[in-house]
Every structure is written in structure tokens, then in C-alpha cells.
Design a protein around this motif. Structure first.
Motif: not given
Length: 150
Positions: A97-104, A115-117
């Protein structure tokens, strides 16, 4: 009053200024115009990527250097800079799993509704391209991030 960050390319400074003026005229937004952070965040590790070999996964071939995704013997499809970088990140961490927060934070430097959208839309586009091969899938792990399996 909400703040809104507007990121634009250096070659078109007039259009963002017009948007800023229009949004601030409503009295509901304070708009921050940014260009350097945008370019710096997306150009991180550019040298590293330019030496990256094409990557085969499932029936797909991703060539990050030229941002091309090819399925089987079909003509290669050009993908956007962000699609390329996020797909590459997911491939490097396939099965994890690649954390959403890491990508953002890695690509936008912040976490906000906008940015989330944007991330959701990019994942949607990637899924749409990858659906040709049922063995390749990007799963959303609720509350955590994304998982690429192939």
C-alpha cells in the motif's frame, strides 16, 4: 474566507492572474499564485527517471522516459507527467500500500480538497487505461492509500 492555491505554468502568467482577480472579487477566496514549487515538485529525480528502463507489468510496458504506456501489440499511448510519476511509484511498490498522504505530499507538497481530488482523477485515468488487462488493478485501501497488483 477560504484560501486557494492556484498553480500555473510559467509560460502563461496572465490567465492565472485573471482567475485570481475573479475569485477574490467574490470575497470568498484568497488566492495564492505559485509556479516554482509546482515545477520543483514535478522535476524531482528527473535524472533518475531518465535512466529508468522500460518496465513490463502484466501485458503492459511502461517507458517512463518518454511517458508511454503500451498494451500488448497496440500503439503506445502517451500519458501525462503525473500519471507517469504516480504509476511509476505504484509499480515500484507493487503489492504494498502506498499511502495517499505520501503521494499528496510528494507530488503536491500539501493535502487539501483540491489536491486530493486531483489524485482521485489521476487514479481514475490510470484505472481506465489499465482495465484492458484484468490481472492489473489499482485497489483503493480505504483510509490508507492505493495498492497496485499484477
Amino acid at each position: 474566507m477560504q484560501s486557494l492555491k492556484l498553480i500555473y505554468e510559467e509560460n502563461d502568467p496572465v490567465f492565472p492572474a485573471l482567475i485570481k482577480e475573479a475569485l477574490e472579487a467574490t470575497g470568498k477566496f484568497v488566492v495564492l499564485l505559485e509556479k516554482e514549487e509546482f515545477q520543483n515538485n514535478f522535476k524531482k529525480n528527473e535524472k533518475k527517471e531518465s535512466t529508468t528502463n522500460p518496465r513490463l507489468f502484466g501485458n503492459f510496458l511502461l517507458d517512463s522516459r518518454i511517458r508511454m504506456l503500451q498494451w500488448k501489440e497496440e500503439a503506445p499511448q502517451k500519458i501525462s507527467l503525473l500519471e507517469n510519476k504516480i504509476l511509476r511509484l505504484l509499480l515500484e511498490n507493487a503489492g504494498n500500500v502506498v499511502a495517499r498522504s505520501y503521494i499528496l505530499s510528494s507530488f503536491w507538497g500539501e493535502q487539501s480538497f483540491y489536491t486530493s481530488r486531483s489524485l482521485d482523477i489521476i487514479i481514475y485515468h490510470l484505472r481506465k487505461m489499465l482495465k484492458k488487462d484484468p490481472s492489473v488493478m489499482i485497489q483503493t485501501i480505504r483510509g490508507e492509500g492505493f495498492l497496485l497488483r499484477y
